[in-house]
Scaffold this active site. Structure first.
Site, PDB file in Angstrom:
ATOM      1  N   ASP A 169      37.760  34.009  49.997  1.00  0.00           N
ATOM      2  CA  ASP A 169      38.400  34.638  49.159  1.00  0.00           C
ATOM      3  C   ASP A 169      37.745  34.821  47.749  1.00  0.00           C
ATOM      4  OD1 ASP A 169      40.431  34.854  50.958  1.00  0.00           O
ATOM      5  OD2 ASP A 169      41.577  33.005  50.089  1.00  0.00           O
ATOM      6  N   GLU A 264      46.026  41.390  51.433  1.00  0.00           N
ATOM      7  CA  GLU A 264      47.237  40.766  51.907  1.00  0.00           C
ATOM      8  C   GLU A 264      48.348  40.590  50.815  1.00  0.00           C
ATOM      9  OE1 GLU A 264      46.160  37.448  55.359  1.00  0.00           O
ATOM     10  OE2 GLU A 264      45.361  37.209  53.110  1.00  0.00           O
TER      11      GLU A 264
HETATM   12  O1  F6P Z   1      41.885  31.043  51.944  1.00  0.00           O
HETATM   13  C1  F6P Z   1      41.062  31.798  53.081  1.00  0.00           C
HETATM   14  C2  F6P Z   1      42.299  32.532  53.945  1.00  0.00           C
HETATM   15  O2  F6P Z   1      41.469  33.232  54.988  1.00  0.00           O
HETATM   16  C3  F6P Z   1      42.969  33.572  53.024  1.00  0.00           C
HETATM   17  O3  F6P Z   1      42.048  34.951  52.755  1.00  0.00           O
HETATM   18  C4  F6P Z   1      44.012  34.060  54.173  1.00  0.00           C
HETATM   19  O4  F6P Z   1      45.108  34.483  53.295  1.00  0.00           O
HETATM   20  C5  F6P Z   1      44.274  32.443  54.624  1.00  0.00           C
HETATM   21  O5  F6P Z   1      43.181  32.043  54.500  1.00  0.00           O
HETATM   22  C6  F6P Z   1      44.837  32.539  55.932  1.00  0.00           C
HETATM   23  O6  F6P Z   1      45.227  31.314  56.168  1.00  0.00           O
HETATM   24  P1  F6P Z   1      45.483  30.660  57.760  1.00  0.00           P
HETATM   25  O7  F6P Z   1      44.233  30.629  58.542  1.00  0.00           O
HETATM   26  O8  F6P Z   1      46.119  29.296  57.400  1.00  0.00           O
HETATM   27  O9  F6P Z   1      46.454  31.433  58.416  1.00  0.00           O
END
Ligand code: F6P
Length: 390
Positions: A169, A264
């Site tokens: 991010d 997102e």
């Molecule tokens: O923080 C990194 C990230 O990949 C974000 O971009 C995304 O919204 C989130 O993690 C997804 O999280 P998880 O792997 O817990 O679904």
């Protein structure tokens, strides 16, 4: 006794042991450096490369015989429940290009750190006990925002902590760039590139949903690199009328297709005006699982154009780190080793203006690095024809 029962019993015994350990002074054997290491939060491409950078550098400074590495498994959980593997420099050999993390990771929300676990274990005290029991000189913690809040807490509790900025991010305060980000930009850009040819052939609107719930660095960079026509990010709430206007304008100019890169966490102007409580209530009732579907429905309704959605999802965190990330993480790892040798703890190793820096955790923890809507990069993107839906 069944395997499951046995495992549960063992886990309970471990937790009990962690909770009852006496506090002793760190590292009674002064001639050996004892380093605890963990990766926490969502994984990304260059975690292994960064750990390798730390260990290789420490070995070259101290020599192999003067280094003990305790790799805690699955993030803070490993530290809480004293679940670790002793590692040697061999474990860090050949992992420069390996994605994921050899230690495993998990999300252990910061807000739950002060709450006892299901067996009443005080997690913070348990982590301190593990640290003191093993006589660690310091903890090297690799993670993003949530991870940094807990790392700061441990530092305030008196543990020696050095952190390394991980996240696709790129939203960590105190560093110009985080490792994992550029590799993820490559993947999200590839996704947009692939969409380009099919979008052009079919004269459709294509939405590519890019990761990033709270910030739009990944979407903005992949959007520019992939030649998206519209980029929607959380920092710039969009106006659906303007989004449709941009699509219609393209059509009027003879472009049958439009590519929208949407984060997102992209949000409409109306939703951005709601209070946190109102927004949560609205999201709970929403029929769509992600912003792209809501957007697609509205665009179809308002422009009459066919819309398709592509979500690369966790692919964006997968695979090998790119060359940029390999260099970045090797440098950050080496700089962390230097900080360990200087016993300069309580800091994150970041990169600012192309040089590695030590940033106090008090400055990093709890702060998000967001895109400023009036940033030069936004203006430059607009000049080249990208619409932000405003
Ligand atoms: O923080 C990194 C990230 O990949 C974000 O971009 C995304 O919204 C989130 O993690 C997804 O999280 P998880 O792997 O817990 O679904």
């Amino acid at each position: 006794m069944s395997d499951e029962k046995k495992a549960k019993k063992e886990e309970k015994a471990k937790k009990k042991e962690a909770a009852s350990l006496p506090s002793v002074k760190p590292n009674p054997k002064g001639n050996v450096k004892r380093i605890g290491m963990l990766t926490s939060g969502g994984d990304c491409q260059a975690l292994n490369a960064t750990m390798r950078g730390v260990v290789k550098s420490l070995v070259s400074i101290l020599g192999q015989d003067h280094l003990e590495i305790y790799g805690f498994l699955e993030g803070y959980k490993g530290l809480i429940y004293s679940n670790f593997r002793m590692l040697t420099s061999k474990d860090f050999s050949g992992i420069l290009t390996l994605g994921g993390t050899i230690l495993g990771t998990s999300r252990t929300p910061f807000k739950l750190m002060r709450e006892p676990d299901e067996n009443g274990l005080d997690k913070v005290e348990a982590m301190k006990h593990t640290y003191y029991k093993l006589g660690l000189d310091c903890l090297v913690i690799l993670g993003g925002n949530g991870t940094h809040k807990t790392a700061h807490l441990l530092s305030e509790e008196g543990l020696n902590v050095i952190t390394l900025p991980k996240t696709i991010d790129n939203d960590l305060w105190g560093t110009d760039i985080t490792f994992g980000f550029q590799s993820a930009v490559d993947i999200a850009t590839d996704a947009i590139d692939y969409i380009h040819t099919t979008a052009a052939s079919h004269s459709r609107v294509f939405i590519v949903e890019v990761m990033g719930h709270r910030v739009g660095w990944l979407t903005l960079n992949a959007g520019i690199a992939g030649g998206a026509d519209i980029v929607l990010i959380p920092e710039i709430p969009y106006d659906i009328e303007k989004v449709c206007e941009a699509i219609n304008k393209r059509k009027a100019r003879g472009h049958g297709f439009t590519i929208i890169a949407v984060a997102e966490g992209a949000i409409s102007k109306e939703d951005a005006a709601l209070s946190k409580k109102e927004l949560k209530a609205k999201q709970k009732k929403a029929k769509h699982t992600s912003v792209s579907f809501e957007l697609a429905e509205k665009i179809q309704e308002m422009t009459g154009q066919e819309v398709r959605i592509t979500i690369p999802g966790h692919m964006q965190r997968g695979g090998s780190p790119n060359a940029y990330d390999r260099v970045l993480s090797t440098r950050l790892g080496a700089a962390a080793a230097e900080a360990i040798m200087d016993e300069d703890y309580g800091c994150m190793i970041g990169i600012q203006e192309r040089e590695t820096v030590r940033v106090p955790l008090t400055e990093v923890a709890g702060k998000l690095k967001m895109i400023q809507p009036d940033a030069r990069i936004i203006r430059e993107a607009e000049l080249t024809g990208i619409s932000f839906g405003v």
